[in-house]
Write an enzyme that holds these catalytic residues in place. Structure first.
Site, mmCIF file in Angstrom:
data_model
loop_
_atom_site.group_PDB
_atom_site.id
_atom_site.type_symbol
_atom_site.label_atom_id
_atom_site.label_comp_id
_atom_site.label_asym_id
_atom_site.label_seq_id
_atom_site.Cartn_x
_atom_site.Cartn_y
_atom_site.Cartn_z
ATOM 1 N N GLY A 39 -13.753 -19.520 -57.068
ATOM 2 C CA GLY A 39 -13.259 -20.892 -57.241
ATOM 3 C C GLY A 39 -13.729 -21.877 -56.187
ATOM 4 N N GLY A 40 -14.306 -21.361 -55.086
ATOM 5 C CA GLY A 40 -14.922 -22.260 -54.104
ATOM 6 C C GLY A 40 -13.936 -23.149 -53.375
ATOM 7 N N CYS A 42 -12.934 -26.135 -54.139
ATOM 8 C CA CYS A 42 -12.021 -26.846 -55.027
ATOM 9 C C CYS A 42 -10.724 -26.076 -55.262
ATOM 10 C CB CYS A 42 -12.736 -27.131 -56.344
ATOM 11 S SG CYS A 42 -11.701 -27.931 -57.547
ATOM 12 N N GLY A 181 -10.994 -41.170 -40.259
ATOM 13 C CA GLY A 181 -11.665 -41.329 -41.546
ATOM 14 C C GLY A 181 -10.681 -41.698 -42.635
ATOM 15 N N GLY A 183 -11.106 -42.066 -45.781
ATOM 16 C CA GLY A 183 -11.668 -41.772 -47.106
ATOM 17 C C GLY A 183 -10.666 -40.995 -47.925
ATOM 18 N N GLU A 204 -10.334 -45.804 -39.031
ATOM 19 C CA GLU A 204 -11.484 -45.901 -39.948
ATOM 20 C C GLU A 204 -12.562 -46.777 -39.321
ATOM 21 O OE1 GLU A 204 -12.736 -44.766 -43.036
ATOM 22 O OE2 GLU A 204 -14.335 -46.161 -42.539
ATOM 23 N N VAL A 238 -14.301 -44.240 -33.182
ATOM 24 C CA VAL A 238 -13.729 -43.199 -32.322
ATOM 25 C C VAL A 238 -14.781 -42.773 -31.301
ATOM 26 C CG1 VAL A 238 -12.790 -40.850 -32.289
ATOM 27 C CG2 VAL A 238 -12.185 -42.405 -34.137
ATOM 28 N N HIS A 445 2.902 -48.317 -77.023
ATOM 29 C CA HIS A 445 3.855 -49.053 -76.201
ATOM 30 C C HIS A 445 5.127 -48.221 -76.050
ATOM 31 C CE1 HIS A 445 6.191 -52.323 -74.534
ATOM 32 N NE2 HIS A 445 7.157 -52.028 -75.393
HETATM 33 P P1 FAD Z 1 -17.831 -25.346 -53.600
HETATM 34 O O1 FAD Z 1 -16.596 -25.562 -54.343
HETATM 35 O O2 FAD Z 1 -17.875 -25.711 -52.171
HETATM 36 O O3 FAD Z 1 -18.169 -23.795 -53.760
HETATM 37 C C1 FAD Z 1 -19.231 -23.198 -53.132
HETATM 38 C C2 FAD Z 1 -18.949 -21.706 -53.015
HETATM 39 O O4 FAD Z 1 -20.132 -21.056 -52.599
HETATM 40 C C3 FAD Z 1 -17.887 -21.368 -51.971
HETATM 41 O O5 FAD Z 1 -16.906 -20.547 -52.521
HETATM 42 C C4 FAD Z 1 -18.661 -20.627 -50.890
HETATM 43 O O6 FAD Z 1 -17.911 -19.612 -50.249
HETATM 44 C C5 FAD Z 1 -19.791 -20.024 -51.692
HETATM 45 N N1 FAD Z 1 -20.989 -19.718 -50.908
HETATM 46 C C6 FAD Z 1 -21.664 -20.546 -50.078
HETATM 47 N N2 FAD Z 1 -22.760 -19.940 -49.607
HETATM 48 C C7 FAD Z 1 -22.769 -18.699 -50.136
HETATM 49 C C8 FAD Z 1 -23.655 -17.603 -50.051
HETATM 50 N N3 FAD Z 1 -24.779 -17.660 -49.329
HETATM 51 N N4 FAD Z 1 -23.358 -16.469 -50.733
HETATM 52 C C9 FAD Z 1 -22.241 -16.390 -51.483
HETATM 53 N N5 FAD Z 1 -21.376 -17.416 -51.630
HETATM 54 C C10 FAD Z 1 -21.646 -18.542 -50.966
HETATM 55 N N6 FAD Z 1 -13.120 -33.061 -55.922
HETATM 56 C C11 FAD Z 1 -12.621 -33.587 -57.048
HETATM 57 O O7 FAD Z 1 -13.370 -33.841 -57.993
HETATM 58 N N7 FAD Z 1 -11.283 -33.844 -57.182
HETATM 59 C C12 FAD Z 1 -10.415 -33.598 -56.177
HETATM 60 O O8 FAD Z 1 -9.212 -33.842 -56.327
HETATM 61 C C13 FAD Z 1 -10.918 -33.065 -54.968
HETATM 62 N N8 FAD Z 1 -10.079 -32.813 -53.948
HETATM 63 C C14 FAD Z 1 -10.588 -32.260 -52.799
HETATM 64 C C15 FAD Z 1 -9.715 -32.029 -51.749
HETATM 65 C C16 FAD Z 1 -10.190 -31.489 -50.575
HETATM 66 C C17 FAD Z 1 -9.234 -31.240 -49.436
HETATM 67 C C18 FAD Z 1 -11.567 -31.135 -50.454
HETATM 68 C C19 FAD Z 1 -12.092 -30.514 -49.195
HETATM 69 C C20 FAD Z 1 -12.442 -31.377 -51.495
HETATM 70 C C21 FAD Z 1 -11.965 -31.943 -52.684
HETATM 71 N N9 FAD Z 1 -12.805 -32.227 -53.745
HETATM 72 C C22 FAD Z 1 -12.301 -32.787 -54.881
HETATM 73 C C23 FAD Z 1 -14.244 -31.937 -53.687
HETATM 74 C C24 FAD Z 1 -14.551 -30.622 -54.444
HETATM 75 O O9 FAD Z 1 -13.791 -29.595 -53.876
HETATM 76 C C25 FAD Z 1 -16.027 -30.312 -54.355
HETATM 77 O O10 FAD Z 1 -16.783 -31.415 -54.792
HETATM 78 C C26 FAD Z 1 -16.359 -29.111 -55.211
HETATM 79 O O11 FAD Z 1 -15.627 -27.978 -54.809
HETATM 80 C C27 FAD Z 1 -17.850 -28.800 -55.159
HETATM 81 O O12 FAD Z 1 -18.113 -27.695 -55.950
HETATM 82 P P2 FAD Z 1 -19.356 -26.743 -55.675
HETATM 83 O O13 FAD Z 1 -19.316 -25.724 -56.753
HETATM 84 O O14 FAD Z 1 -20.578 -27.537 -55.492
HETATM 85 O O15 FAD Z 1 -19.082 -26.058 -54.252
HETATM 86 P P1 NAD Z 2 -15.204 -39.597 -47.425
HETATM 87 O O1 NAD Z 2 -16.652 -39.830 -47.433
HETATM 88 O O2 NAD Z 2 -14.404 -39.851 -48.629
HETATM 89 O O3 NAD Z 2 -14.516 -40.458 -46.271
HETATM 90 C C1 NAD Z 2 -14.945 -40.409 -44.959
HETATM 91 C C2 NAD Z 2 -14.444 -41.661 -44.283
HETATM 92 O O4 NAD Z 2 -14.656 -41.514 -42.900
HETATM 93 C C3 NAD Z 2 -15.178 -42.924 -44.723
HETATM 94 O O5 NAD Z 2 -14.255 -43.924 -45.022
HETATM 95 C C4 NAD Z 2 -16.033 -43.257 -43.526
HETATM 96 O O6 NAD Z 2 -16.280 -44.641 -43.390
HETATM 97 C C5 NAD Z 2 -15.175 -42.720 -42.390
HETATM 98 N N1 NAD Z 2 -15.906 -42.397 -41.184
HETATM 99 C C6 NAD Z 2 -17.139 -41.837 -41.072
HETATM 100 N N2 NAD Z 2 -17.471 -41.707 -39.779
HETATM 101 C C7 NAD Z 2 -16.418 -42.178 -39.054
HETATM 102 C C8 NAD Z 2 -16.156 -42.317 -37.674
HETATM 103 N N3 NAD Z 2 -17.060 -41.938 -36.767
HETATM 104 N N4 NAD Z 2 -14.975 -42.852 -37.274
HETATM 105 C C9 NAD Z 2 -14.049 -43.237 -38.195
HETATM 106 N N5 NAD Z 2 -14.261 -43.152 -39.520
HETATM 107 C C10 NAD Z 2 -15.422 -42.612 -39.949
HETATM 108 O O7 NAD Z 2 -15.039 -38.084 -46.900
HETATM 109 P P2 NAD Z 2 -13.774 -37.133 -46.859
HETATM 110 O O8 NAD Z 2 -12.529 -37.906 -47.069
HETATM 111 O O9 NAD Z 2 -13.943 -36.303 -45.649
HETATM 112 O O10 NAD Z 2 -14.017 -36.241 -48.139
HETATM 113 C C11 NAD Z 2 -15.191 -35.426 -48.235
HETATM 114 C C12 NAD Z 2 -15.642 -35.271 -49.662
HETATM 115 O O11 NAD Z 2 -14.685 -34.546 -50.404
HETATM 116 C C13 NAD Z 2 -15.830 -36.612 -50.311
HETATM 117 O O12 NAD Z 2 -17.172 -36.717 -50.697
HETATM 118 C C14 NAD Z 2 -14.957 -36.601 -51.510
HETATM 119 O O13 NAD Z 2 -15.643 -37.001 -52.654
HETATM 120 C C15 NAD Z 2 -14.499 -35.163 -51.657
HETATM 121 N N6 NAD Z 2 -13.065 -35.228 -51.986
HETATM 122 C C16 NAD Z 2 -12.710 -35.741 -53.188
HETATM 123 C C17 NAD Z 2 -11.388 -35.880 -53.509
HETATM 124 C C18 NAD Z 2 -11.015 -36.471 -54.826
HETATM 125 O O14 NAD Z 2 -11.855 -36.540 -55.701
HETATM 126 N N7 NAD Z 2 -9.783 -36.907 -55.020
HETATM 127 C C19 NAD Z 2 -10.398 -35.517 -52.610
HETATM 128 C C20 NAD Z 2 -10.787 -35.027 -51.384
HETATM 129 C C21 NAD Z 2 -12.138 -34.875 -51.082
#
Ligand code: FAD
Ligand code: NAD
Length: 467
Positions: A39-40, A42, A181, A183, A204, A238, A445
């Site tokens: 599941g990675g 996500c 950050g 974001g 930020e 920062v 509605h």
């Molecule tokens: P990943 O999910 O990162 O999976 C990669 C997998 O590859 C991992 O399990 C890793 O262990 C494995 N791997 C790496 N290298 C190797 C290797 N050499 N051999 C074997 N296995 C390996 N996105 C959304 O769309 N909606 C959200 O609500 C959302 N919320 C998020 C909240 C947080 C806190 C975070 C950190 C991210 C969130 N994201 C969200 C972003 C989302 O998780 C990623 O965009 C997504 O997981 C990317 O999928 P992927 O398959 O590219 O990689």
């Molecule tokens: P982000 O790119 O969303 O936000 C990073 C923020 O940090 C930006 O606003 C940027 O301007 C700020 N920043 C960068 N350098 C800085 C500095 N030196 N000092 C202060 N602020 C700084 O990244 P994230 O929140 O770490 O999330 C990472 C990735 O995970 C994103 O690409 C996002 O798409 C994905 N993600 C998606 C979801 C979702 O879809 N709901 C939820 C969580 C994470």
């Protein structure tokens, strides 16, 4: 040695969805994952656990602050059981990752647990604690995802100076959480801990939070989150993060070069993520990695080595689970000889704070910069009967359409359930609808969706019915 049509390295939403689609298309498929659960990011430390905590903390916040206005009196004190909240989150994660085991089994995908690394362009060595194996594959999909990135002067100690991964499994609610950050991660997890009682300060670098989304959304979310008690330090750079025992000191400078010193007990570093290729040995297969650490791909998501593809966070573009999934399907279909297509302009972006924030297409800033003549229609949530009934009156829907053709170019929303509402906008734009097309569709509605119709009416001819 086991031989496959396709081997996928990484089991996140990119990798596991690619595996299912390859299997559906009749290919003998293997998936390799270095962790013990599939599941990675996500499913394990991203989308799913963060949404579980957002939902739990939302219930707590409702009980604390909103039940009374609905006429619900709770005798006695409402108490937070944070340990239980974290355990529930983990149970949701466990159930969800087990679901991927089931899907791999159902689709007859061979799962290898271990670190996958290239021996050459058709052979992968898989190393686990137990054994080292080697498999052969005609096609290989790199889906290794991303890891949190940091700033050069910050030491992530994973105890007090943490990333999202640790923030999802804390053993206590911080007293003062300093978030670097503003974001997606910083705002979602910042809101979780604010609701649970922490003081939360967001530092930020840019002059607005969620800086890649439409500026009207940044403004509205800032307003609402300030009301909820979050402090924002915008345009702050920062310069140092120091930890002494249980205290973390964050130093930043504002636009006027004035130093600001914040002291807290936890610091969440959420300044973006970096593509992850450590240990992959991509060079053994001759696969190019660019200067940003991304695997370089063409429009077919093919690397410079013709039988090797890459998808998801490890390549260019938005780091989103649903983007990775679409790419997984696309590559599987390309390998099968089909001609699929992804419109990257129509990949929606969502922030799961409350109110939620959702977007698709071009922002107003992007249209201005591109010199496109557009019309804008906006409708406030507070004018909806449904929003007043639930008490979720913050936010708006904004529709941007072409000034000449009326084609919808961008839809930007803040409000209750807009993460779900954005799908209507994606559908409309996928079929190249005009604002008037949406305006003429019946919307049930009372729903939050009526705001989409009303914003479309506003964009069509400035003829919203309910403002
Ligand atoms: P990943 O999910 O990162 O999976 C990669 C997998 O590859 C991992 O399990 C890793 O262990 C494995 N791997 C790496 N290298 C190797 C290797 N050499 N051999 C074997 N296995 C390996 N996105 C959304 O769309 N909606 C959200 O609500 C959302 N919320 C998020 C909240 C947080 C806190 C975070 C950190 C991210 C969130 N994201 C969200 C972003 C989302 O998780 C990623 O965009 C997504 O997981 C990317 O999928 P992927 O398959 O590219 O990689
Ligand atoms: P982000 O790119 O969303 O936000 C990073 C923020 O940090 C930006 O606003 C940027 O301007 C700020 N920043 C960068 N350098 C800085 C500095 N030196 N000092 C202060 N602020 C700084 O990244 P994230 O929140 O770490 O999330 C990472 C990735 O995970 C994103 O690409 C996002 O798409 C994905 N993600 C998606 C979801 C979702 O879809 N709901 C939820 C969580 C994470």
């Amino acid at each position: 040695m086991n031989t496959y049509d396709v081997a996928i390295i990484g089991s996140g939403p990119g990798g596991y969805v690619a595996a299912i689609r390859c299997a559906q298309l009749g290919m003998k498929t293997a998936i390799i994952e270095k962790y013990s659960t599939l599941g990675g990011t996500c499913l394990n430390v991203g989308c799913i656990p963060s949404k579980a905590l957002l939902d739990s903390s939302h219930h707590y916040e409702d009980a604390m602050n909103h039940f009374e206005e609905h006429g619900i009196d709770i005798p006695g004190e409402i108490k937070l059981n944070f340990k239980k909240m974290i355990e529930r989150k983990q149970a949701v994660v466990d159930q969800t990752t087990k679901g991927i085991d089931f899907l791999m089994n159902k689709n007859k995908v061979d799962v290898y647990q271990g670190m996958g690394s290239f021996k050459d362009a058709t052979h992968i060595v898989i190393t686990s604690e137990k054994e080292t194996q080697e498999i052969n594959a005609k096609n290989i999909i790199i889906a290794t995802g991303s890891k949190p990135s940091s700033l050069p002067f910050i030491t992530i100690d994973k105890e007090r100076v943490i990333t999202s991964t640790e923030a999802l499994s804390l053993s206590e609610v911080p007293k003062h959480l300093i978030v670097i950050g503003g974001g997606v991660i910083g705002l979602e997890l910042g809101q979780v801990y604010r609701r649970l009682g922490a003081e939360v300060s967001v530092v930020e670098y840019m002059d607005r939070i969620i800086p890649t989304m439409d500026s009207a959304q940044s403004k509205e979310l800032t307003k609402v989150m300030k009301k909820q008690g979050v402090k924002f330090y915008l345009s702050h750079k920062v310069s140092a993060v120091d930890r002494k025992k249980n205290e973390v000191t964050v130093t930043a400078t504002d636009k006027k070069e004035q130093e600001v010193v914040l002291k807290g007990d936890y610091c969440l570093v959420s300044v973006g993520r970096r593509p992850y290729t450590d240990g992959l040995n991509a060079e053994n297969a001759g696969v190019k990695v660019n200067e940003r650490g991304q695997i370089e791909v063409n429009d077919h998501l093919q690397t410079n080595v013709s039988n090797i593809y890459a998808i998801g966070d490890v390549i260019r573009g938005a780091m989103l689970a649903h983007k990775a999934e679409e790419e997984g399907v696309l590559v599987a279909e390309i390998i099968a000889g089909q001609k699929p297509h992804i419109d990257y302009n129509l990949i929606p972006g969502v922030v799961y704070t409350w109110p939620e924030v959702a977007s698709v297409g071009k922002t107003e800033e992007q249209l201005k910069e591109a010199g496109v003549a557009y019309k804008s229609g906006q409708f406030p949530m507070r004018a909806l009967g449904r929003a007043r009934a639930s008490g979720d009156t913050d936010g708006f829907v904004k529709i941007l359409s072409d000034a000449t053709t009326d084609e919808v170019l961008g839809v930007h929303m803040v409000g209750a359930r807009v993460a779900d509402l954005i799908t209507e906008a994606v559908t409309a734009m996928e079929f190249r609808a005009s604002a008037e097309d949406i305006a003429r569709m019946s919307h049930a509605h009372p729903t939050y969706g009526e705001a989409v119709k009303e914003a479309a009416l506003a964009a069509t001819d400035n003829r919203s019915l309910h403002v």
